[in-house]
Every structure is written in structure tokens, then in C-alpha cells.
Design a protein around this motif. Structure first.
Motif, PDB file in Angstrom:
ATOM      1  N   THR A   1      -4.819  -3.699  -7.459  1.00 34.89           N
ATOM      2  CA  THR A   1      -3.583  -4.347  -7.898  1.00 34.89           C
ATOM      3  C   THR A   1      -2.329  -3.726  -7.315  1.00 34.89           C
ATOM      4  OG1 THR A   1      -3.500  -2.939  -9.853  1.00 34.89           O
ATOM      5  CG2 THR A   1      -4.623  -5.070 -10.077  1.00 34.89           C
ATOM      6  N   TYR A   2      -2.415  -2.585  -6.651  1.00 34.05           N
ATOM      7  CA  TYR A   2      -1.222  -1.904  -6.150  1.00 34.05           C
ATOM      8  C   TYR A   2      -0.691  -2.557  -4.887  1.00 34.05           C
ATOM      9  CZ  TYR A   2       1.807   1.541  -4.035  1.00 34.05           C
ATOM     10  OH  TYR A   2       2.875   2.156  -3.460  1.00 34.05           O
ATOM     11  N   MET A   3       0.631  -2.659  -4.808  1.00 34.38           N
ATOM     12  CA  MET A   3       1.300  -3.080  -3.590  1.00 34.38           C
ATOM     13  C   MET A   3       2.555  -2.219  -3.482  1.00 34.38           C
ATOM     14  SD  MET A   3       2.542  -6.779  -2.230  1.00 34.38           S
ATOM     15  CE  MET A   3       0.867  -7.346  -2.138  1.00 34.38           C
ATOM     16  N   PRO A   4       2.844  -1.668  -2.302  1.00 29.23           N
ATOM     17  CA  PRO A   4       4.042  -0.837  -2.163  1.00 29.23           C
ATOM     18  C   PRO A   4       5.283  -1.598  -2.627  1.00 29.23           C
ATOM     19  CG  PRO A   4       2.699  -0.691  -0.198  1.00 29.23           C
ATOM     20  CD  PRO A   4       2.098  -1.757  -1.056  1.00 29.23           C
ATOM     21  N   LYS A   5       6.185  -0.896  -3.313  1.00 31.96           N
ATOM     22  CA  LYS A   5       7.377  -1.516  -3.878  1.00 31.96           C
ATOM     23  C   LYS A   5       8.189  -2.252  -2.822  1.00 31.96           C
ATOM     24  CE  LYS A   5      11.629  -0.449  -6.414  1.00 31.96           C
ATOM     25  NZ  LYS A   5      12.280  -1.598  -5.890  1.00 31.96           N
ATOM     26  N   GLU A   6       8.356  -1.643  -1.651  1.00 33.15           N
ATOM     27  CA  GLU A   6       9.142  -2.268  -0.597  1.00 33.15           C
ATOM     28  C   GLU A   6       8.519  -3.584  -0.138  1.00 33.15           C
ATOM     29  OE1 GLU A   6       8.019   0.863  -0.454  1.00 33.15           O
ATOM     30  OE2 GLU A   6       9.698   2.219  -0.129  1.00 33.15           O
ATOM     31  N   VAL A   7       7.190  -3.599  -0.026  1.00 28.72           N
ATOM     32  CA  VAL A   7       6.482  -4.817   0.391  1.00 28.72           C
ATOM     33  C   VAL A   7       6.628  -5.880  -0.692  1.00 28.72           C
ATOM     34  CG1 VAL A   7       4.226  -5.793   0.944  1.00 28.72           C
ATOM     35  CG2 VAL A   7       4.870  -3.557   1.837  1.00 28.72           C
ATOM     36  N   MET A   8       6.471  -5.476  -1.954  1.00 24.85           N
ATOM     37  CA  MET A   8       6.601  -6.412  -3.065  1.00 24.85           C
ATOM     38  C   MET A   8       8.011  -7.012  -3.086  1.00 24.85           C
ATOM     39  SD  MET A   8       6.057  -5.731  -7.169  1.00 24.85           S
ATOM     40  CE  MET A   8       4.893  -4.468  -6.792  1.00 24.85           C
ATOM     41  N   ASP A   9       9.034  -6.187  -2.908  1.00 22.85           N
ATOM     42  CA  ASP A   9      10.412  -6.677  -2.901  1.00 22.85           C
ATOM     43  C   ASP A   9      10.643  -7.652  -1.750  1.00 22.85           C
ATOM     44  OD1 ASP A   9      10.910  -5.117  -5.124  1.00 22.85           O
ATOM     45  OD2 ASP A   9      11.936  -3.523  -4.009  1.00 22.85           O
ATOM     46  N   ALA A  10      10.108  -7.332  -0.567  1.00 19.08           N
ATOM     47  CA  ALA A  10      10.283  -8.215   0.591  1.00 19.08           C
ATOM     48  C   ALA A  10       9.592  -9.553   0.363  1.00 19.08           C
ATOM     49  CB  ALA A  10       9.740  -7.552   1.853  1.00 19.08           C
ATOM     50  N   LEU A  11       8.404  -9.538  -0.239  1.00 19.81           N
ATOM     51  CA  LEU A  11       7.683 -10.785  -0.518  1.00 19.81           C
ATOM     52  C   LEU A  11       8.384 -11.594  -1.605  1.00 19.81           C
ATOM     53  CD1 LEU A  11       3.980  -9.565  -0.345  1.00 19.81           C
ATOM     54  CD2 LEU A  11       5.200 -10.949   1.336  1.00 19.81           C
ATOM     55  N   LYS A  12       8.982 -10.899  -2.598  1.00 15.15           N
ATOM     56  CA  LYS A  12       9.731 -11.604  -3.639  1.00 15.15           C
ATOM     57  C   LYS A  12      10.955 -12.286  -3.046  1.00 15.15           C
ATOM     58  CE  LYS A  12       8.354  -8.944  -7.700  1.00 15.15           C
ATOM     59  NZ  LYS A  12       8.767  -7.947  -8.701  1.00 15.15           N
ATOM     60  N   GLU A  13      11.633 -11.622  -2.100  1.00 14.32           N
ATOM     61  CA  GLU A  13      12.789 -12.226  -1.439  1.00 14.32           C
ATOM     62  C   GLU A  13      12.395 -13.501  -0.688  1.00 14.32           C
ATOM     63  OE1 GLU A  13      15.009  -9.612   1.091  1.00 14.32           O
ATOM     64  OE2 GLU A  13      15.196  -8.095  -0.482  1.00 14.32           O
ATOM     65  N   GLN A  14      11.184 -13.506  -0.132  1.00 12.73           N
ATOM     66  CA  GLN A  14      10.701 -14.678   0.597  1.00 12.73           C
ATOM     67  C   GLN A  14      10.200 -15.765  -0.354  1.00 12.73           C
ATOM     68  OE1 GLN A  14      11.136 -14.608   3.861  1.00 12.73           O
ATOM     69  NE2 GLN A  14      11.799 -12.481   3.759  1.00 12.73           N
ATOM     70  N   GLY A  15      10.001 -15.400  -1.621  1.00 17.18           N
ATOM     71  CA  GLY A  15       9.519 -16.363  -2.600  1.00 17.18           C
ATOM     72  C   GLY A  15       8.024 -16.590  -2.552  1.00 17.18           C
ATOM     73  N   VAL A  16       7.269 -15.667  -1.965  1.00 19.26           N
ATOM     74  CA  VAL A  16       5.824 -15.867  -1.833  1.00 19.26           C
ATOM     75  C   VAL A  16       5.002 -14.817  -2.577  1.00 19.26           C
ATOM     76  CG1 VAL A  16       6.018 -17.027   0.375  1.00 19.26           C
ATOM     77  CG2 VAL A  16       5.757 -14.557   0.333  1.00 19.26           C
ATOM     78  N   TYR A  17       5.661 -13.948  -3.341  1.00 19.94           N
ATOM     79  CA  TYR A  17       4.919 -12.907  -4.067  1.00 19.94           C
ATOM     80  C   TYR A  17       4.135 -13.505  -5.211  1.00 19.94           C
ATOM     81  CZ  TYR A  17       3.853  -8.885  -6.945  1.00 19.94           C
ATOM     82  OH  TYR A  17       3.195  -7.950  -7.686  1.00 19.94           O
ATOM     83  N   GLN A  18       2.870 -13.122  -5.331  1.00 14.62           N
ATOM     84  CA  GLN A  18       2.033 -13.537  -6.441  1.00 14.62           C
ATOM     85  C   GLN A  18       1.562 -12.296  -7.160  1.00 14.62           C
ATOM     86  OE1 GLN A  18      -1.110 -15.777  -4.693  1.00 14.62           O
ATOM     87  NE2 GLN A  18       0.212 -17.493  -4.132  1.00 14.62           N
ATOM     88  N   ASP A  19       1.795 -12.247  -8.474  1.00 14.85           N
ATOM     89  CA  ASP A  19       1.392 -11.102  -9.268  1.00 14.85           C
ATOM     90  C   ASP A  19      -0.133 -11.068  -9.339  1.00 14.85           C
ATOM     91  OD1 ASP A  19       1.245  -8.969 -10.966  1.00 14.85           O
ATOM     92  OD2 ASP A  19       2.225  -9.954 -12.670  1.00 14.85           O
ATOM     93  N   PRO A  20      -0.757  -9.955  -8.919  1.00 12.39           N
ATOM     94  CA  PRO A  20      -2.225  -9.906  -8.890  1.00 12.39           C
ATOM     95  C   PRO A  20      -2.851  -9.970 -10.279  1.00 12.39           C
ATOM     96  CG  PRO A  20      -1.291  -7.767  -8.323  1.00 12.39           C
ATOM     97  CD  PRO A  20      -0.164  -8.735  -8.433  1.00 12.39           C
ATOM     98  N   GLU A  21      -2.085  -9.685 -11.319  1.00 14.89           N
ATOM     99  CA  GLU A  21      -2.633  -9.703 -12.677  1.00 14.89           C
ATOM    100  C   GLU A  21      -2.589 -11.092 -13.293  1.00 14.89           C
ATOM    101  OE1 GLU A  21      -0.718  -6.662 -14.920  1.00 14.89           O
ATOM    102  OE2 GLU A  21      -1.327  -5.098 -13.529  1.00 14.89           O
ATOM    103  N   SER A  22      -1.959 -12.045 -12.621  1.00 14.50           N
ATOM    104  CA  SER A  22      -1.887 -13.405 -13.200  1.00 14.50           C
ATOM    105  C   SER A  22      -2.873 -14.341 -12.566  1.00 14.50           C
ATOM    106  CB  SER A  22      -0.482 -13.969 -13.048  1.00 14.50           C
ATOM    107  OG  SER A  22      -0.122 -14.071 -11.681  1.00 14.50           O
TER     108      SER A  22
END
Length: 147
Positions: free
Chosen positions: A126-147
Motif C-alpha cells: 500500500t505504500y507510495m512515496p509522498k511526492e509520487v502520490m502528490d504528483a498523481l493527485k495533481e494529475q487527478g489519477v491517484y487511486q487510494d490502494p485501500e479503497s
């Protein structure tokens, strides 16, 4: 007599200010190579870094992009879903490094290819580096692995 004390005090304060400025400059000079900024692949494509600049790049390893060369040479591509940057690395990859997973690499650009000196991969499912997660959230494509 009072004039000499005041003059001496001014000299000491001026010397302290010069010493403080000098020490700040030396600390800044010493740290210039120790600070590595994070950039997403979109940022690297939009604003190419200066020649020889060391920085971190992160994102998801593109499916089917891992090409193993001779010895410990590996080539792959990293994406944030908007841009893709080819990466070249010589060394042993972390055990959890795989396609479609988050990673962060430290290195510099050589032409259009990012040459990594260090590659870090996630350390559990479930871990993703914070910087990668933030960049993916900015792109609107981040999916939470727990959902």
C-alpha cells in the motif's frame, strides 16, 4: 573615554555581522549539492532541468518498459500518466521494484534520458512515496490502494 567604549562596541557588532554573513554563505555553498528537489515526469518534460543538476524523479514504472541489459544495467520508463521519461540505471534494483509500482530515483538528465544513481521502490503493497502520490493527485489519477 565614553567615545572609545561606544566605538569598540560598534566594531564588535560590525565584526559579528560580517562573521554571520560569512558563515551563512559558507553553509549555503556547502549545501548546494546536498539539496535534491523532486520533479514529476510532467515537470521534467515541461521545464527541463539545468545541465548537470541532480534531482529526484518519481512516478509509476510503465508496464512493459523494464529492459535488462548486461550485468546490472536496467532501462525503464517512469510516468505520472501525463508524461513519460526514460530512465537508465546501473546497479541492483530493490526487491520490490516492479512494473506499475511507485518509485523514486535520484540522478540527472543526460539528453532525454534520466540517468539514476539510486533507485528507491515501495516497501509494502500500500505504500507510495509522498511526492509520487502528490504528483498523481495533481494529475487527478491517484487511486487510494485501500479503497
Amino acid at each position: 573615554m565614553k567615545g572609545l567604549k561606544k566605538q569598540r562596541r560598534i566594531q564588535i557588532v560590525a565584526l559579528a555581522v560580517v562573521a554571520l554573513i560569512g558563515s551563512t554563505a559558507l553553509i549555503g555553498y556547502a549545501m548546494r549539492d546536498g539539496i535534491n528537489f523532486f520533479r514529476s515526469p510532467s515537470q521534467v518534460v515541461a521545464e527541463p532541468p539545468d545541465a548537470g543538476e541532480t534531482f529526484r524523479i518519481g512516478g509509476l514504472v510503465v508496464e512493459g518498459s523494464i529492459i535488462r541489459g548486461e550485468g546490472t544495467e536496467v532501462a525503464f520508463a517512469v510516468t505520472d500518466t501525463n508524461a513519460t521519461v526514460p530512465v537508465r540505471y546501473t546497479g541492483v534494483l530493490p526487491d520490490l521494484f516492479s512494473e506499475g509500482q511507485g518509485m523514486v530515483a535520484l540522478g540527472r538528465m543526460e539528453g532525454e534520458t534520466f540517468v539514476a544513481t539510486e533507485v528507491l521502490a515501495k516497501h509494502d503493497e500500500t505504500y507510495m512515496p509522498k511526492e509520487v502520490m502528490d504528483a498523481l493527485k495533481e494529475q487527478g489519477v491517484y487511486q487510494d490502494p485501500e479503497s
